[in-house]
Design a protein around this motif. Sequence first.
Motif, PDB file in Angstrom:
ATOM      1  N   VAL A 174     -26.132   4.327   2.586  1.00  0.00           N
ATOM      2  CA  VAL A 174     -27.227   4.543   3.750  1.00  0.00           C
ATOM      3  C   VAL A 174     -28.097   5.608   3.564  1.00  0.00           C
ATOM      4  O   VAL A 174     -27.672   6.668   3.404  1.00  0.00           O
ATOM      5  N   GLN A 175     -29.153   5.316   3.214  1.00  0.00           N
ATOM      6  CA  GLN A 175     -30.207   6.534   2.859  1.00  0.00           C
ATOM      7  C   GLN A 175     -31.148   7.019   4.195  1.00  0.00           C
ATOM      8  O   GLN A 175     -31.822   5.822   4.692  1.00  0.00           O
ATOM      9  N   THR A 176     -30.961   8.185   4.526  1.00  0.00           N
ATOM     10  CA  THR A 176     -31.971   8.501   5.858  1.00  0.00           C
ATOM     11  C   THR A 176     -33.348   8.810   5.260  1.00  0.00           C
ATOM     12  O   THR A 176     -33.738   9.154   4.458  1.00  0.00           O
ATOM     13  N   PRO A 177     -34.103   7.893   6.132  1.00  0.00           N
ATOM     14  CA  PRO A 177     -35.647   8.109   5.490  1.00  0.00           C
ATOM     15  C   PRO A 177     -35.971   9.416   5.683  1.00  0.00           C
ATOM     16  O   PRO A 177     -35.972  10.153   7.051  1.00  0.00           O
ATOM     17  N   LYS A 178     -36.958  10.010   4.851  1.00  0.00           N
ATOM     18  CA  LYS A 178     -37.702  11.410   4.893  1.00  0.00           C
ATOM     19  C   LYS A 178     -38.886  11.389   5.713  1.00  0.00           C
ATOM     20  O   LYS A 178     -39.665  10.479   5.327  1.00  0.00           O
TER      21      LYS A 178
END
Length: 283
Positions: A20-24
């Motif tokens: 899961v990648q946190t949106p910047k």
Amino acid sequence: MSEVVRPAESVYNLLPRNEVQTPKPSRYMSKFRPVVLLEEKSVKDAMRTMGPAEVPIPSPNKYLKKHSKEPKLPDKSQCSREAHSCTMRKPPVPTRADIPPMGIRTQRNFIKTVTALEVKPKPISVDSRKGHKQVLENSGLVPKYIKKKVFSRPDQDCFIKSNVNMTSAVSSPNVQDYGEVPEYLLQRNEEEQRAQEEYDNYVKDQREQGAMKYLSDEERHAILEGLKKNWDQLHREYQGLSFVIDTMSKKSHKQRLEAAMKQLENDIQIFEKFKTIYIPKEH
């Protein structure tokens, strides 16, 4: 909450996991940025702080000469009229019909300026070569007498005036004789005091015997008014003398008037000066 502790090797580790990648968030950009860039470019000058890219090398023929950087004054022939010439014309002279400016007031307080006292600086002493200053009175260079005798009058007792703190004072035998009154002045004052006492005793004795009478204020004022009236009459008669005094009778009459006026002036001065007056009783 405590985390679940799992062993290092497990069957679940073989299952694929989705990262899961946190949106910047996007970078903030001000809407006034382009306007600021344009204003900065319009104001900025080229080579303001860093200087030119290539500095020209001075020619060897233009070497520094003696007195070349000293300021040069113009010649006397040139500055005779050109230096004192006025480029701007002065305003014309006002005519008689021109109204001068009214209502101009200054904020300066002339009364305060005139009545202001001049503040005199205190004397100082320099006690080091580097210029350290201090007040001369507290420096110890001015003599301050511990016991100073001050004689006001011979009939009053002498008192000792202390100029410094008595706890830090050092007694000296020479200070005791400071400011003594001479012997001849003491003798003269004693004689005057003795004569005054004798006169007071004489007046007291004569008053007790009834030979003298005290003159009241009403009687003194009445006598004073009578003396002034007599002086006015003599002065009026003196003013009426002839301008030319050529005979012996005129001269003697003028001398008698002057002597009488002089005597009346002395009597008036005595009555005005002394409030208490004694006169002998009439027998």
